[in-house]
Write an enzyme that holds these catalytic residues in place. Sequence first.
Site, PDB file in Angstrom:
ATOM      1  N   GLN A  47      -2.787   2.683   9.785  1.00 46.62           N
ATOM      2  CA  GLN A  47      -1.464   2.728   9.151  1.00 46.62           C
ATOM      3  C   GLN A  47      -0.480   3.562   9.976  1.00 46.62           C
ATOM      4  OE1 GLN A  47      -4.368   3.077   7.584  1.00 46.62           O
ATOM      5  NE2 GLN A  47      -4.286   2.479   5.439  1.00 46.62           N
ATOM      6  N   ARG A  96       0.843  -1.191   0.000  1.00 49.99           N
ATOM      7  CA  ARG A  96       0.000   0.000   0.000  1.00 49.99           C
ATOM      8  C   ARG A  96       0.880   1.244   0.000  1.00 49.99           C
ATOM      9  NH1 ARG A  96       1.782   1.923   3.831  1.00 49.99           N
ATOM     10  NH2 ARG A  96       0.589   3.812   3.471  1.00 49.99           N
ATOM     11  N   GLY A  97       0.201   2.413  -0.116  1.00 50.24           N
ATOM     12  CA  GLY A  97       0.941   3.655  -0.276  1.00 50.24           C
ATOM     13  C   GLY A  97       1.123   3.873  -1.776  1.00 50.24           C
ATOM     14  N   ALA A  98       0.836   5.097  -2.226  1.00 49.75           N
ATOM     15  CA  ALA A  98       0.718   5.332  -3.666  1.00 49.75           C
ATOM     16  C   ALA A  98       1.933   4.873  -4.502  1.00 49.75           C
ATOM     17  CB  ALA A  98       0.403   6.805  -3.899  1.00 49.75           C
ATOM     18  N   ASN A 116      -5.644  12.292  -0.132  1.00 48.50           N
ATOM     19  CA  ASN A 116      -4.764  11.471   0.717  1.00 48.50           C
ATOM     20  C   ASN A 116      -5.673  10.741   1.710  1.00 48.50           C
ATOM     21  OD1 ASN A 116      -2.056  10.633   1.462  1.00 48.50           O
ATOM     22  ND2 ASN A 116      -2.338  11.784   3.347  1.00 48.50           N
ATOM     23  N   ASP A 167      -2.149  10.679  -2.630  1.00 47.50           N
ATOM     24  CA  ASP A 167      -2.504   9.607  -3.570  1.00 47.50           C
ATOM     25  C   ASP A 167      -2.813  10.147  -4.955  1.00 47.50           C
ATOM     26  OD1 ASP A 167      -3.130   8.402  -0.766  1.00 47.50           O
ATOM     27  OD2 ASP A 167      -2.876   6.746  -2.175  1.00 47.50           O
TER      28      ASP A 167
HETATM   29  O1  MRU Z   1      -4.864   3.177   1.922  1.00 47.91           O
HETATM   30  P1  MRU Z   1      -3.390   3.420   1.900  1.00 47.91           P
HETATM   31  O2  MRU Z   1      -2.687   2.923   3.113  1.00 47.91           O
HETATM   32  O3  MRU Z   1      -2.754   2.920   0.615  1.00 47.91           O
HETATM   33  O4  MRU Z   1      -3.250   5.009   1.896  1.00 47.91           O
HETATM   34  C1  MRU Z   1      -1.971   5.555   1.782  1.00 47.91           C
HETATM   35  C2  MRU Z   1      -1.929   7.013   1.935  1.00 47.91           C
HETATM   36  O5  MRU Z   1      -2.934   7.671   2.048  1.00 47.91           O
HETATM   37  C3  MRU Z   1      -0.576   7.639   1.880  1.00 47.91           C
HETATM   38  O6  MRU Z   1      -0.539   8.791   2.656  1.00 47.91           O
HETATM   39  C4  MRU Z   1      -0.277   8.016   0.421  1.00 47.91           C
HETATM   40  O7  MRU Z   1      -0.435   6.923  -0.413  1.00 47.91           O
HETATM   41  C5  MRU Z   1       1.092   8.549   0.263  1.00 47.91           C
HETATM   42  S1  MRU Z   1       2.301   7.286   0.402  1.00 47.91           S
HETATM   43  C6  MRU Z   1       3.806   7.936   0.073  1.00 47.91           C
END
Ligand code: MRU
Length: 338
Positions: free
Chosen positions: A189, A45-47, A240, A230
């Site tokens: 998270q 996870r995370g963009a 985000n 995101d």
């Molecule tokens: O649902 P997730 O855990 O994938 O959400 C992630 C986020 O919102 C992060 O802040 C975003 O992807 C930036 S990661 C560098």
Amino acid sequence: MIPTIEWKNGRARIIDQTKLPGRLVYLDCRDVKTMWYAIKRLQVRGAPAIGIAASMGVVLGIKDSKAKNFAAFKKELGSAIKYIGSARPTAVNLFWALERMREVALDNSKKPVSQIKALLLKEALKVMNEDKVICREMARRGAALIKNGDTVLTHCNAGALATADYGTALGVLGKRIKVYADETRPLLQGARLTAWELMQHKIDVTLICDNMAATLMAQGKIDKVIVGADRIALNGDTANKIGTYNLAVLADYHKIPFYVVAPLSSFDLALKSGKEIPIEERSREEVTELYGTAIAPKGVKVYNPAFDVTPNKLITAIVNEKGIFRQPFDKTLKRLYR
Ligand code: MRU
């Protein structure tokens, strides 16, 4: 640093983030379906990490193709891309990576299928390796916004676990700072990942519940808010993790700078504003249960949007690998087109 995602012996190996902080376990994705579920269930996870996973997912999706010509191969590739693209809708990095993969295939359509497959793997590795360089470049540029001794509040996880390297928002933080990490309901998270990884790096981190941020700001405990993204629209509106918008409103009220750090792959400059960003809605169980135990009455109505959009006017600056961008974003971000 333990790699969040890597390619090893014909498979993608990821840290299964759903198991942290209790256990550090790896998941080997040997086929596209496993990768789809890994993205869907937030095992990866995370963009930026989702983008890398998506490109590796494409490699897994076409690796066993028996196509004899490009037309047949293109069809299989298209199905793999469509399938991976259905895993999660908000982080634009996923679609950015998929389009990169499609372009590589189209640009090499005259080559034998076996060669195109090898080029697709090369591209997926490039997506990953570029992310490492970009994280460091963002850290270098974003460092100008942070002073030694600062206390920073962050939300969700925008660190190493969300990328192939340092992270985005967490990457810009030096060692001599103090971090407050929002726990980040519903999937925690911040508590499970950000607190864990900052402790691994010996950074002074204090965990708070999401509803404590206003009090800390009123007490003068927060110098800056730093988050990842995101998807960022042309006018700077930023999607985000749900709860980011709350922090931006609070930061504005308390006159605290609010910074977004995200690579160019998280920008969607085709979108004029955040109104056009698709927001993922996730299952009711994420809100009504915690590790399988009910924490809400059976049958209660639930609304579970996974992201929110912070309006551009609440953002002090946006950092990417090209520099630090300030208001008015609809003008300054246009420079990125060049
Ligand atoms: O649902 P997730 O855990 O994938 O959400 C992630 C986020 O919102 C992060 O802040 C975003 O992807 C930036 S990661 C560098």
